[in-house]
Design an enzyme around this catalytic site. Structure first.
Site, PDB file in Angstrom:
ATOM      1  CG  ASP A   1      -2.142  -1.327   1.173  1.00 41.42           C
ATOM      2  OD1 ASP A   1      -2.350  -1.848   0.532  1.00 41.42           O
ATOM      3  OD2 ASP A   1      -1.810  -1.828   2.205  1.00 41.42           O
TER       4      ASP A   1
ATOM      5  CE  LYS B   1       3.277  -2.076  -4.039  1.00 44.70           C
ATOM      6  NZ  LYS B   1       2.631  -2.123  -3.334  1.00 44.70           N
TER       7      LYS B   1
ATOM      8  N   GLY C   1      -3.965  -4.323  -4.302  1.00 42.10           N
ATOM      9  CA  GLY C   1      -4.857  -3.539  -4.258  1.00 42.10           C
ATOM     10  C   GLY C   1      -4.718  -1.648  -5.025  1.00 42.10           C
ATOM     11  CG  HIS C   2      -1.811  -2.093  -7.259  1.00 40.30           C
ATOM     12  ND1 HIS C   2      -0.564  -2.926  -8.493  1.00 40.30           N
ATOM     13  CD2 HIS C   2      -1.326  -2.507  -5.912  1.00 40.30           C
ATOM     14  CE1 HIS C   2       0.621  -3.098  -7.486  1.00 40.30           C
ATOM     15  NE2 HIS C   2      -0.412  -3.320  -6.471  1.00 40.30           N
TER      16      HIS C   2
ATOM     17  CB  THR D   1      -6.796 -10.334   0.694  1.00 40.74           C
ATOM     18  OG1 THR D   1      -5.432 -11.405   0.231  1.00 40.74           O
ATOM     19  CG2 THR D   1      -5.442  -9.327   1.073  1.00 40.74           C
TER      20      THR D   1
ATOM     21  NE  ARG E   1       7.029 -31.673  -6.047  1.00 44.94           N
ATOM     22  CZ  ARG E   1       7.205 -32.198  -5.393  1.00 44.94           C
ATOM     23  NH1 ARG E   1       8.939 -32.661  -6.361  1.00 44.94           N
ATOM     24  NH2 ARG E   1       7.973 -32.630  -4.402  1.00 44.94           N
TER      25      ARG E   1
ATOM     26  CD  GLN F   1       0.809  -8.565  -2.698  1.00 40.51           C
ATOM     27  OE1 GLN F   1       1.603  -9.602  -3.265  1.00 40.51           O
ATOM     28  NE2 GLN F   1      -0.310  -8.414  -3.237  1.00 40.51           N
TER      29      GLN F   1
ATOM     30  CB  THR G   1       1.874 -12.145   1.067  1.00 39.68           C
ATOM     31  OG1 THR G   1       0.582 -12.689  -0.156  1.00 39.68           O
ATOM     32  CG2 THR G   1       3.187 -11.523  -0.016  1.00 39.68           C
TER      33      THR G   1
ATOM     34  CB  THR H   1      -9.837  -6.521   2.478  1.00 34.65           C
ATOM     35  OG1 THR H   1      -8.578  -5.095   3.108  1.00 34.65           O
ATOM     36  CG2 THR H   1      -8.869  -7.150   2.362  1.00 34.65           C
TER      37      THR H   1
ATOM     38  N   GLY I   1       0.218  14.353  -4.050  1.00 40.40           N
ATOM     39  CA  GLY I   1      -0.528  14.099  -4.535  1.00 40.40           C
ATOM     40  C   GLY I   1      -1.639  12.581  -5.131  1.00 40.40           C
TER      41      GLY I   1
END
Ligand code: IMP
Length: 430
Positions: A18, A21, A45-46, A134, A148, A229, A244, A306, A420
């Site tokens: 967060d 990115k 979540g971008h 998440t 596998r 992430q 993660t 989320t 901003g």
């Protein structure tokens, strides 16, 4: 960022995700011809603001919002086919045509419904020891990949192969769901119907991402490898086990799209001017109470995937130095500087004390990271609006000083400062 010598750039989150990115990818994508994600899945979540329009992307790279950019999902991504199709349709409904310039690696593994069921059931069973995932099925999908038992995009062409994997996967998942004490069960026939429904559309997007990227570079294109992430959520270098399940750091970029590391020219780390974390796990510079509430509200710190409130805290130089080392960062993009505009005083973490002993290193064990006490420097606030600044000289002196301290503490030069959420609110440095 891109020039004759810099043709392939990796963009990574430096903290716990967060960092903004999406906005930086979107800014760099103006000069890129191809943007590829290399790990993670729909847990990301971008958020990108184009004019007045806000787009939240979970799987498709943020470069999608420039009409001529080719977008790829590498083999290192775990792909939830339903989310992919929903996202393509969401973009189309808002006037962004993506399907003819989107490719997914034929080697990418699929997230199946039982991965999501298992993610939720395991978290519920862990109670207070939960990771705070998440619940997008990420951990179970990577577990099946490594053990596998996974199903890949290329397998969608072979119904019998899919059925065998899904039948066995559902049986194993059902035993685990029973073990976790939940009533829900995976239904292999329903999963097969769903796969049959999405197969032709996903297969049509199938490509060899490594070969595409190599060709793009040889014909003079600019390639951005977009991490999801953050470095402290990396399965090896993060705050394990509160991480993660993928290699979020730059080393994973080459393997996650199928190129050699020698093709990468620069690694740009995206870092917030303060810190946030969502989910459980240690966070040394975390704020509590009213101060936390103030920073969370000023920065609109609520999860894009989320909706969970993020945990806010001061900038942590130990975290950023650790991330700089494991990623080989060549530059920093500092985001959300404007969120600090109204503070009288800003704290900047420069070291830790562990059991009364000073340390500049990031401890390996979560239990030790929980115990460290940050050592802070107090920086004066600038108490003015930076949202309109477009050059270094326009930034208030105290903000320049704060950024210089970030640069010194991190040992990485600052290349961009975001002031901003709009595309235009960016200061290029140097
Ligand atoms: P998972 O990736 O869903 O398994 O979640 C593992 C940890 O990573 C949890 O603490 C999540 O909150 C965190 N996480 C996963 N994706 C993101 C992200 O895009 N931003 C911030 N935190 C994330």
């Amino acid at each position: 960022m891109f020039d004759d010598k810099t043709r392939c750039v990796v963009l990574v989150g430096v903290q716990w995700g967060d960092e903004g990115k999406g906005k930086i990818t979107d800014v760099l994508a103006e000069q890129a011809t191809l943007v590829a994600r290399y790990q993670g899945g729909a847990n990301a979540g971008h958020t990108v603001l184009v004019g007045e329009d806000e787009f939240i992307l979970h799987l498709i790279p943020s470069g999608a919002l420039y009409p001529d950019v080719r977008c790829l999902l590498g083999n290192g991504v775990v792909l939830d086919p339903r989310t992919l199709i929903d996202e393509i349709e969401m973009l189309q409904s808002r006037g962004v045509e993506i399907e003819d310039r989107l490719g997914v690696s034929r080697r990418a593994h699929l997230v199946l419904p039982y991965h999501k069921q298992l993610d939720g059931a395991k978290e519920a069973a862990k109670g207070s020891g939960r990771i705070g995932t998440t619940k997008r099925g990420i951990g179970p999908a990577y577990r099946d990949k490594i053990s596998r038992n996974g199903l890949r995009v290329c397998d969608l062409a072979d119904r019998d192969y899919c059925w065998n994997v899904v039948r066995e996967g559902a049986a194993t998942a059902n035993a685990l769901l029973a073990h976790f004490g939940v009533d829900e069960r995976a239904d292999p026939e329903a999963i097969m119907s769903e796969l049959e429904f999405v197969a032709s559309r996903v297969l049509a997007l199938g490509t060899d991402t490594g070969s595409e990227i190599r060709s793009e570079l040889s014909r003079g294109g600019n390639v951005l490898l977009e991490g999801a992430q953050g470095s402290l959520l990396d399965v090896d270098h993060g705050t394990y086990p509160f991480v993660t399940s993928s290699t979020t750091t730059a080393g994973g970029a080459a393997a996650g799209v199928g190129i050699g590391p020698t093709l990468i020219d620069e690694v740009l780390g995206v870092v917030k001017a303060y810190t946030t974390r969502v989910g459980a796990g240690p966070f040394p510079t975390e704020l509590q109470g009213e101060e936390a509430e103030r920073l969370r509200n000023l920065g609109a710190e609520f999860g894009a995937t989320t909706g969970r409130p993020r945990r806010p805290g001061w900038f942590d130089g130990v975290v950023v130095r650790h991330a700089a080392g494991v990623n080989g960062l060549t530059g920093l993009a500092v985001t959300k500087l404007d969120v600090l505009d109204s503070f009288d005083e800003i704290l900047l973490g420069v070291g830790y004390q562990l059991d009364g002993v000073a340390t500049a290193d990031f401890p390996e064990r979560a239990a030790d990271i929980e115990r460290v006490r940050p050592v802070y420097e107090k920086e004066p606030g600038w108490k003015s609006d930076t949202g309109g600044c477009r050059s270094w000289d326009e930034l208030p002196e105290a903000a320049q000083h704060y950024l210089k301290r970030i640069e010194t503490v991190s040992e990485v030069p600052i290349r961009l400062v975001s002031v901003g959420s709009a595309r235009s609110q960016i200061v290029r440095v140097g």
